[in-house]
Design an enzyme around this catalytic site. Sequence first.
Site, mmCIF file in Angstrom:
data_model
loop_
_atom_site.group_PDB
_atom_site.id
_atom_site.type_symbol
_atom_site.label_atom_id
_atom_site.label_comp_id
_atom_site.label_asym_id
_atom_site.label_seq_id
_atom_site.Cartn_x
_atom_site.Cartn_y
_atom_site.Cartn_z
ATOM 1 C CD GLU A 1 -18.010 -11.601 -28.661
ATOM 2 O OE1 GLU A 1 -17.849 -12.719 -29.165
ATOM 3 O OE2 GLU A 1 -18.569 -11.426 -27.558
ATOM 4 C CD GLU B 1 -13.484 -36.789 -47.264
ATOM 5 O OE1 GLU B 1 -13.602 -36.631 -46.021
ATOM 6 O OE2 GLU B 1 -12.402 -37.090 -47.794
ATOM 7 C CE LYS C 1 -19.234 -28.503 -42.303
ATOM 8 N NZ LYS C 1 -20.110 -28.271 -41.143
ATOM 9 C CB CYS D 1 -16.624 -30.800 -37.641
ATOM 10 S SG CYS D 1 -17.252 -32.178 -38.593
ATOM 11 C CE LYS E 1 -20.345 -32.391 -21.878
ATOM 12 N NZ LYS E 1 -19.060 -32.095 -22.531
ATOM 13 C CB CYS F 1 -25.166 -19.885 -23.144
ATOM 14 S SG CYS F 1 -23.635 -20.477 -23.821
ATOM 15 N N GLY G 1 -22.565 -9.944 -26.169
ATOM 16 C CA GLY G 1 -21.231 -9.715 -26.735
ATOM 17 C C GLY G 1 -21.197 -9.616 -28.238
ATOM 18 C CG HIS H 1 -23.027 -15.363 -21.237
ATOM 19 N ND1 HIS H 1 -24.381 -15.263 -21.094
ATOM 20 C CD2 HIS H 1 -22.815 -16.204 -22.266
ATOM 21 C CE1 HIS H 1 -24.972 -16.018 -22.014
ATOM 22 N NE2 HIS H 1 -24.033 -16.602 -22.734
ATOM 23 C CG HIS I 1 -30.365 -21.084 -29.853
ATOM 24 N ND1 HIS I 1 -30.551 -20.960 -28.499
ATOM 25 C CD2 HIS I 1 -29.041 -21.325 -30.031
ATOM 26 C CE1 HIS I 1 -29.401 -21.144 -27.882
ATOM 27 N NE2 HIS I 1 -28.463 -21.367 -28.790
HETATM 28 N N1 GLN Z 1 -19.637 -13.370 -25.794
HETATM 29 C C1 GLN Z 1 -20.009 -14.495 -26.582
HETATM 30 C C2 GLN Z 1 -20.976 -14.056 -27.677
HETATM 31 O O1 GLN Z 1 -21.745 -13.212 -27.449
HETATM 32 C C3 GLN Z 1 -20.647 -15.565 -25.746
HETATM 33 C C4 GLN Z 1 -20.955 -16.805 -26.548
HETATM 34 C C5 GLN Z 1 -21.428 -17.968 -25.715
HETATM 35 O O2 GLN Z 1 -21.852 -17.815 -24.608
HETATM 36 N N2 GLN Z 1 -21.383 -19.142 -26.263
HETATM 37 O O3 GLN Z 1 -20.993 -14.593 -28.762
HETATM 38 ZN ZN ZN Z 2 -24.146 -17.957 -24.242
#
Ligand code: GLN
Ligand code: ZN
Length: 770
Positions: free
Chosen positions: A500, A17, A19, A532, A124, A659, A448, A657, A710
């Site tokens: 994906e 709620e 959120k 969440c 975090k 990130c 990806g 990978h 981003h």
């Molecule tokens: N392969 C994932 C993507 O491209 C990698 C996502 C990530 O690193 N958080 O969405």
């Molecule tokens: Zn990433």
Amino acid sequence: MATTHTLGFPRIGARRELKFALEAYWKGASSRDELVRVGADLRKRHWQDQGALDLVPVGDFAFYDQVLDMSFTLGNLPDRVKGFHGDALDNYFRVARGRSAETPGEHGGEHGGCCGVAAGEMTKWFDTNYHYIVPEFDAGTSFTLDASRLLEQFAEARAEGVRAKPVIIGPVTYLALGKAKDGSDRLALLPRLLPVYAGLLQALADQGADWVQIDEPILVTELEPAWRDAFVQAYRALDTGAVKLLLATYFGRLQENLPLACALPVQGIHLDAINARDEVDALIEALPADRVVSLGVVNGRNIWKTDLGATLDWLEPVAGKLGERLWIAPSCSLLHVPVDLAGERKLDEEVRSWLAFAVQKLEEIRILATALTPGQDGGRAAVAAELDANRAAIAARRASPRVNNPAVKAAVAAIGPRLGRRKSPFAARAACQAARLNLPKFPTTTIGSFPQTKEIRQARSRFKAGTLDAAAYTEAMRGEIARSVREQEALGLDVLVHGEAERNDMVEYFGEQLDGYVFSQGGWVQSYGSRCVKPPILFGDIGRPNAMTVEWITYAASLTDKPMKGMLTGPVTILNWSFVRDDQPRSETCRQLALAIREEVLDLEKAGVGVIQIDEAALREGLPLRKSQWQAYLDWAVESFRITANGVEDATQIHTHMCYSEFNDIIASIAAMDADVITIETSRSDMELLDAFDDFNYPNEIGPGVYDIHSPNIPTEAHIVALMRKAAERIPADRLWVNPDCGLKTRQWAEVIPALTNMVSAAKTLRATV
Ligand code: GLN
Ligand code: ZN
């Protein structure tokens, strides 16, 4: 009789709620009054949920984050929001979320922009997946008390008849979690901070508060001598007799800080008796005989039922020793678990009988307290039915063939050193791969995912709702895959991905296909603000009944002559983003996952896929709180990755990978993974992140991200070229790849096409000039 309490309760609401109320308010679709009302309703309902406790936390509710709340209570606002004359709640969200230059109808936009306000940095909360807003300091920081939030909620609770225990973050942890923007010494602020804390405690006392819970989880980490001294100084200053202080520690053992904690002039200490059960005796020994000992005996970090019988077996003698001085609670705030199992309608019945969410965990506390109560109404006999039911559930879980698969256990036991080793060293592999893949210098690729469009999300929800059949869903996803292959060919990328489209989430997608996993419908846990996550529940030995990605990848590969990269999530990331079992070490569970994903890698290879990426986005997140334990974690995490990845032939190219930024302190382990290519997020650090790789003489290939995914901004070709030139000053050009920082699923195609166009032309310029 033990006093029962909890350190905190989830605030997001069983149906999220909070959120939805926050997001409606931010969009301008609901009023401030409405948001405030939802907050009050949630607090009231949650106090009722906790009604059986002797002491109920107040102040654990936050509209965004409890650390940000504390910053407001202490009057520690960043300068950039100080002169704000508007609504206080809006100002709070300005720090939380930032604000772009006025967007009409918005109560607070996304980060940055002209005339906007930058959001507070987020990081975090200890080793959880909760993120808090980092307090900001500089040498001139001053504090002024604003106790209004706590006093109002305290009054509200008392009006509800709640036996309220205010909860605040302690001064040393507060300083330790913050950042001095000018590099000044945060501890120098302590003398300015303490009077404000003392004032806060006095204000609470004036309202009738008896006990106050003061959280100092920093005590479970390694502390420099100056920080240890700060504890002594701080608690001497707060020892005013205004209220009784329960010093709360959690998430680990106190170790060398145990004598320090026990010597502080507080009236009680909470110890995480899940992680630090072996310190309970020492704590009792070291504490003066008039102090309260609060033991966290129910795990606040997982979703499993407590073995109540076993807990009572060790707790009864402790209770005998402590009598009235014993309090019991979950190990930490219940913020980190979902609210209520009762909302789960579709959960596998067998697994469900083994689970406990926040409400159920508090019921366990009640049962334990009753069993510990001497006399007529107490003892195990008074809760015999509850204890019997619990014993049966624990026994069933232990004996279930769905939990224990001897074949999986045997496979893990049989793991030898050769399993994680490539057949040849990197140089020999690189030559084979070059001959097979025939890539240009500065090869281009993506991480990806391609945009998860409205059409994709609609098709998936219709499929889940049963209004779209499997064949039609597959057809729709194939269409999306074909589209992304077409776009990548048109762009002229060198190593393609399938995009994906068929994946809802990089962990859930695999969890859904593995044995040993179940999914809750409403098991949401706050990650930050209104965000969440619903971690999948890993309950049993991991099996992979069928290949999980091979059909999608081979379909994508059939559409192009370019190399198609297979795309998998690595075992460490799957582990760190799931609720995992508590009946075996995490390392063991991780090795099981590694064996399952390894089979997928080998099946992809068999199907002719020459490049396979195994994402380990969450590898760093699993680092233990104490540095002294890092290496042990890194060793099994890296071993798990190697088991997954390294069974392939020399000519198969393994990518990974990650990130996050900050590789300095783990670079040796990153190198030990021995991936042929690692792609990382670097664009916002101006390639300086590569220094760690340079200093280490990192031997394999690297794709430093050349633009921030981003942001909707389109990077220019010149900018990308300039960044890659910087990269080439650190890493030999023949080992560099060109790619974005991360996956593109949150972007629009209209952003992706021009950005990648510029990236591909930058690679061409680089080939001609570097
Ligand atoms: N392969 C994932 C993507 O491209 C990698 C996502 C990530 O690193 N958080 O969405
Ligand atoms: Zn990433």
